[in-house]
Design a protein around this motif. Structure first.
Motif, PDB file in Angstrom:
ATOM      1  N   PRO A 178      14.920  -2.533  -1.827  1.00  0.00           N
ATOM      2  CA  PRO A 178      16.298  -2.043  -1.806  1.00  0.00           C
ATOM      3  C   PRO A 178      16.538  -0.914  -2.811  1.00  0.00           C
ATOM      4  CG  PRO A 178      16.225  -4.318  -2.597  1.00  0.00           C
ATOM      5  CD  PRO A 178      14.850  -3.943  -2.177  1.00  0.00           C
ATOM      6  N   ALA A 179      15.818  -0.941  -3.939  1.00  0.00           N
ATOM      7  CA  ALA A 179      15.976   0.130  -4.921  1.00  0.00           C
ATOM      8  C   ALA A 179      15.534   1.467  -4.319  1.00  0.00           C
ATOM      9  CB  ALA A 179      15.177  -0.189  -6.185  1.00  0.00           C
ATOM     10  N   LEU A 180      14.416   1.466  -3.588  1.00  0.00           N
ATOM     11  CA  LEU A 180      13.948   2.690  -2.938  1.00  0.00           C
ATOM     12  C   LEU A 180      14.943   3.198  -1.898  1.00  0.00           C
ATOM     13  CD1 LEU A 180      10.132   1.960  -2.481  1.00  0.00           C
ATOM     14  CD2 LEU A 180      11.181   3.660  -4.003  1.00  0.00           C
ATOM     15  N   ALA A 181      15.693   2.280  -1.296  1.00  0.00           N
ATOM     16  CA  ALA A 181      16.697   2.654  -0.299  1.00  0.00           C
ATOM     17  C   ALA A 181      18.027   3.037  -0.946  1.00  0.00           C
ATOM     18  CB  ALA A 181      16.902   1.498   0.684  1.00  0.00           C
ATOM     19  N   GLY A 182      18.090   2.982  -2.274  1.00  0.00           N
ATOM     20  CA  GLY A 182      19.319   3.359  -2.981  1.00  0.00           C
ATOM     21  C   GLY A 182      20.399   2.301  -2.975  1.00  0.00           C
ATOM     22  N   LEU A 183      20.020   1.045  -2.704  1.00  0.00           N
ATOM     23  CA  LEU A 183      21.019  -0.024  -2.637  1.00  0.00           C
ATOM     24  C   LEU A 183      21.264  -0.628  -4.023  1.00  0.00           C
ATOM     25  CD1 LEU A 183      19.786  -2.007   0.493  1.00  0.00           C
ATOM     26  CD2 LEU A 183      21.573  -0.264   0.371  1.00  0.00           C
ATOM     27  N   GLU A 197      17.010  -0.936   9.744  1.00  0.00           N
ATOM     28  CA  GLU A 197      17.690  -1.407  10.955  1.00  0.00           C
ATOM     29  C   GLU A 197      19.074  -2.002  10.668  1.00  0.00           C
ATOM     30  OE1 GLU A 197      15.062  -4.141  12.960  1.00  0.00           O
ATOM     31  OE2 GLU A 197      13.643  -2.545  13.479  1.00  0.00           O
ATOM     32  N   MET A 198      19.189  -2.749   9.581  1.00  0.00           N
ATOM     33  CA  MET A 198      20.422  -3.482   9.304  1.00  0.00           C
ATOM     34  C   MET A 198      21.454  -2.678   8.507  1.00  0.00           C
ATOM     35  SD  MET A 198      20.163  -6.346  10.789  1.00  0.00           S
ATOM     36  CE  MET A 198      18.865  -6.330  11.995  1.00  0.00           C
ATOM     37  N   GLN A 199      21.015  -1.638   7.831  1.00  0.00           N
ATOM     38  CA  GLN A 199      21.895  -0.755   7.072  1.00  0.00           C
ATOM     39  C   GLN A 199      22.837  -1.501   6.109  1.00  0.00           C
ATOM     40  OE1 GLN A 199      21.997   2.879   7.279  1.00  0.00           O
ATOM     41  NE2 GLN A 199      19.968   2.268   7.979  1.00  0.00           N
ATOM     42  N   PRO A 200      22.272  -2.319   5.203  1.00  0.00           N
ATOM     43  CA  PRO A 200      23.136  -3.001   4.228  1.00  0.00           C
ATOM     44  C   PRO A 200      23.694  -2.011   3.209  1.00  0.00           C
ATOM     45  CG  PRO A 200      20.833  -3.359   3.673  1.00  0.00           C
ATOM     46  CD  PRO A 200      20.857  -2.620   4.992  1.00  0.00           C
ATOM     47  N   ASP A 201      24.798  -2.411   2.572  1.00  0.00           N
ATOM     48  CA  ASP A 201      25.413  -1.607   1.516  1.00  0.00           C
ATOM     49  C   ASP A 201      24.939  -2.040   0.133  1.00  0.00           C
ATOM     50  OD1 ASP A 201      27.270  -0.069   3.215  1.00  0.00           O
ATOM     51  OD2 ASP A 201      28.139  -2.052   3.599  1.00  0.00           O
ATOM     52  N   GLU A 202      24.606  -3.322   0.002  1.00  0.00           N
ATOM     53  CA  GLU A 202      24.169  -3.896  -1.268  1.00  0.00           C
ATOM     54  C   GLU A 202      23.140  -4.977  -0.978  1.00  0.00           C
ATOM     55  OE1 GLU A 202      27.558  -5.308  -3.496  1.00  0.00           O
ATOM     56  OE2 GLU A 202      28.550  -3.354  -3.409  1.00  0.00           O
ATOM     57  N   ALA A 203      22.391  -5.355  -2.024  1.00  0.00           N
ATOM     58  CA  ALA A 203      21.393  -6.410  -1.877  1.00  0.00           C
ATOM     59  C   ALA A 203      21.527  -7.397  -3.026  1.00  0.00           C
ATOM     60  CB  ALA A 203      19.984  -5.821  -1.841  1.00  0.00           C
TER      61      ALA A 203
END
Length: 174
Positions: A97-102, A63-69
């Motif tokens: 976040p790793a699964l999301a590629g962040l 939902e939030m679509q972050p670029d980094e974590a």
């Protein structure tokens, strides 16, 4: 001139309550976007709690679509059993976040406090007050969300420093 803003998701791991906070940073200014807490029920089995934590984090990321974590590195637990459970929750918090590629960075509590307050031994009240100063209008659902926003702010500061250093090295080598 400001850069295109990036969205940073700060995460404060916990098995019962994992705080999250999202900020935008353009290299100079911070802007509050959202915050919240993902909670699990103490009476449920550990695998179910970890799954609920993962599903909650995956939903926030989608939902939030972050670029980094950025994730707080935890060091303290009351007893060995609590330490193991916290470690498992922290594993899920790093995995999502790793699964999301962040790209994901980790910061210790003292490092976060130094970056936000200027004092690695600041208490929670001082950290929350400074987060409110840096992100005007923010309110916290729980202290876990305030901690997550502090982690995101810490990452923004460190990211700016790393980028400035990389530019200086590139200029020196050119």
């Amino acid at each position: 001139m400001a850069n295109a803003p990036i969205r940073i998701l700060g995460l404060d791991p916990g098995l019962q309550h994992t705080g999250w906070g999202l900020v935008e940073h353009d290299g100079f200014r911070l802007r509050f976007c959202a915050e919240g807490v993902i909670s699990t029920k103490a009476g449920e089995d550990l695998p179910d709690r970890l799954l609920a934590l993962h599903h909650g984090l995956a939903k926030v990321i989608a939902e939030m679509q972050p670029d980094e974590a950025a994730v707080e590195n935890t060091y303290v637990a009351r007893n060995p059993e609590s330490a193991l459970k916290l470690g498992q929750a922290r594993g899920v918090v790093l995995l999502a976040p790793a699964l999301a590629g962040l790209p994901t960075r980790e910061y210790g509590a003292m490092e976060v406090k130094r970056a936000v307050v200027g004092n690695g031994h600041a208490d929670k009240v001082q950290v929350q007050a400074m987060v409110r100063q840096l992100l005007p209008g923010v309110t916290f659902k729980r202290a876990d969300a305030a901690d997550a926003l502090a982690i995101a702010i810490c990452h923004a500061h460190h990211r700016s420093t790393r980028n400035a250093f990389a530019r200086a090295v590139a200029r020196a080598g050119a």
